[in-house]
Write a protein that holds these residues in place. Structure first.
Motif, PDB file in Angstrom:
ATOM      1  N   THR A   1      18.286  45.491  87.663  1.00 54.24           N
ATOM      2  CA  THR A   1      17.709  44.154  87.662  1.00 54.24           C
ATOM      3  C   THR A   1      18.620  43.195  86.913  1.00 54.24           C
ATOM      4  O   THR A   1      19.581  43.608  86.271  1.00 54.24           O
ATOM      5  CB  THR A   1      16.335  44.160  86.973  1.00 54.24           C
ATOM      6  N   LYS A   2      18.262  41.930  86.980  1.00 55.61           N
ATOM      7  CA  LYS A   2      19.009  40.891  86.267  1.00 55.61           C
ATOM      8  C   LYS A   2      18.084  40.302  85.204  1.00 55.61           C
ATOM      9  O   LYS A   2      16.966  39.889  85.510  1.00 55.61           O
ATOM     10  CB  LYS A   2      19.419  39.810  87.271  1.00 55.61           C
ATOM     11  N   VAL A   3      18.534  40.289  83.956  1.00 53.10           N
ATOM     12  CA  VAL A   3      17.741  39.693  82.884  1.00 53.10           C
ATOM     13  C   VAL A   3      17.800  38.184  83.032  1.00 53.10           C
ATOM     14  O   VAL A   3      18.886  37.607  83.142  1.00 53.10           O
ATOM     15  CB  VAL A   3      18.255  40.133  81.498  1.00 53.10           C
ATOM     16  N   THR A   4      16.643  37.534  83.054  1.00 50.60           N
ATOM     17  CA  THR A   4      16.606  36.081  83.244  1.00 50.60           C
ATOM     18  C   THR A   4      16.249  35.329  81.965  1.00 50.60           C
ATOM     19  O   THR A   4      16.152  34.113  81.984  1.00 50.60           O
ATOM     20  CB  THR A   4      15.598  35.697  84.348  1.00 50.60           C
ATOM     21  N   THR A   5      16.062  36.028  80.847  1.00 54.32           N
ATOM     22  CA  THR A   5      15.670  35.370  79.606  1.00 54.32           C
ATOM     23  C   THR A   5      16.827  35.205  78.627  1.00 54.32           C
ATOM     24  O   THR A   5      16.611  35.120  77.432  1.00 54.32           O
ATOM     25  CB  THR A   5      14.512  36.137  78.935  1.00 54.32           C
ATOM     26  N   ARG A   6      18.029  35.203  79.113  1.00 56.99           N
ATOM     27  CA  ARG A   6      19.243  34.992  78.319  1.00 56.99           C
ATOM     28  C   ARG A   6      19.339  35.958  77.160  1.00 56.99           C
ATOM     29  O   ARG A   6      19.158  37.135  77.327  1.00 56.99           O
ATOM     30  CB  ARG A   6      19.352  33.537  77.885  1.00 56.99           C
TER      31      ARG A   6
ATOM     32  N   THR B   1      10.329  39.156  77.635  1.00 60.98           N
ATOM     33  CA  THR B   1      11.518  39.283  78.478  1.00 60.98           C
ATOM     34  C   THR B   1      11.105  39.271  79.945  1.00 60.98           C
ATOM     35  O   THR B   1      10.016  39.718  80.289  1.00 60.98           O
ATOM     36  CB  THR B   1      12.245  40.610  78.165  1.00 60.98           C
ATOM     37  N   THR B   2      11.968  38.754  80.801  1.00 62.44           N
ATOM     38  CA  THR B   2      11.719  38.764  82.243  1.00 62.44           C
ATOM     39  C   THR B   2      12.975  39.261  82.942  1.00 62.44           C
ATOM     40  O   THR B   2      14.078  38.856  82.605  1.00 62.44           O
ATOM     41  CB  THR B   2      11.364  37.349  82.764  1.00 62.44           C
ATOM     42  N   VAL B   3      12.770  40.148  83.910  1.00 65.03           N
ATOM     43  CA  VAL B   3      13.873  40.615  84.739  1.00 65.03           C
ATOM     44  C   VAL B   3      13.572  40.262  86.185  1.00 65.03           C
ATOM     45  O   VAL B   3      12.419  40.095  86.576  1.00 65.03           O
ATOM     46  CB  VAL B   3      14.111  42.138  84.609  1.00 65.03           C
ATOM     47  N   GLN B   4      14.622  40.127  86.965  1.00 66.20           N
ATOM     48  CA  GLN B   4      14.469  39.799  88.381  1.00 66.20           C
ATOM     49  C   GLN B   4      14.916  40.987  89.221  1.00 66.20           C
ATOM     50  O   GLN B   4      16.029  41.490  89.061  1.00 66.20           O
ATOM     51  CB  GLN B   4      15.292  38.561  88.727  1.00 66.20           C
TER      52      GLN B   4
ATOM     53  N   GLY C   1      14.136  39.336  94.442  1.00 65.88           N
ATOM     54  CA  GLY C   1      13.807  38.042  93.863  1.00 65.88           C
ATOM     55  C   GLY C   1      12.534  38.039  93.035  1.00 65.88           C
ATOM     56  O   GLY C   1      12.269  37.080  92.314  1.00 65.88           O
TER      57      GLY C   1
ATOM     58  N   ARG D   1      10.120  38.446  90.046  1.00 67.84           N
ATOM     59  CA  ARG D   1      10.341  38.460  88.603  1.00 67.84           C
ATOM     60  C   ARG D   1       9.268  39.299  87.930  1.00 67.84           C
ATOM     61  O   ARG D   1       8.096  39.184  88.261  1.00 67.84           O
ATOM     62  CB  ARG D   1      10.358  37.046  88.056  1.00 67.84           C
TER      63      ARG D   1
END
Length: 194
Positions: free
Chosen positions: A14-19, A51-54, A58, A60
């Motif tokens: 996944t891609k971490v979207t919370t920097r 935290t949020t991952v994508q 798409g 989340r």
């Protein structure tokens, strides 16, 4: 994934979207010896991070990255931290949102409306399909972690290594089934005599 033997579940990247807000830091606790094994009991620190991952499609997935109330014990009979030492334990996973959170329809656990404002006719019944959305609750789950020490600096009392972490995702205050979140990363610690 559907296979000849049935439905199987596999982890996906996944891609971490919370920097950079997904780091747990300043975690303190007691490191003791019990039955000839090391035991770490988490007491304090920044032990959670929303935290949020994508996912690749798409979607989340929010979760509360945490090690709250962690109790981890070593797998070997050594009372020293050395390269190769493994610790494993369980921890508490509080709800991603607190009781004062209101969803976009104004519903919450301790404040807000009992149901979506646009659906007042449902007061007479017939809201079974929306029960989970309307009946907000504070879910508390459990997670597990395995840590492996890969380097030790005995002179400074420092050690570091890698971890594998499993916990449930957010349930949106009880309205969604949680996903299983698998994480892996690095950790660093310092032992201070008291």
């Amino acid at each position: 994934k559907l296979t000849k033997t049935g439905l199987t579940t596999e982890a996906v990247n996944t891609k971490v979207t919370t920097r950079q807000t997904y780091v747990l830091t300043g975690i303190e606790g007691d490191l003791t010896t019990e039955g000839g094994k090391l035991k770490f009991t988490e007491k304090d620190g920044i032990d959670y991070a929303p935290t949020t991952v994508q996912l690749p499609g798409g979607e989340r997935v929010p979760f509360l990255f945490t090690v709250k109330n962690l109790i981890a014990t070593s797998d070997s009979g050594s009372s020293a931290i050395e390269s190769g030492t493994k610790l494993a334990g369980k921890f508490t996973v509080p709800s991603y949102r607190t009781g004062l959170f209101l969803d976009p329809k104004g519903r919450g656990t301790t404040t807000g409306y009992d149901q979506a404002v646009a659906l007042p006719a449902l007061q007479a019944g017939g809201d079974e399909s929306l029960f989970a959305e309307n009946n907000k609750k504070f879910d508390v789950g459990s997670g597990s972690i395995e840590l492996k020490v890969t380097s030790v600096n005995a002179e400074l009392g420092e050690f570091g290594g890698v971890f594998v972490h499993k916990q449930p995702s957010d349930t949106d205050l009880g309205s969604k089934v949680p996903k299983e979140v698998l994480l892996k990363g690095q950790f660093f610690g310092t032992v201070v005599a008291q």
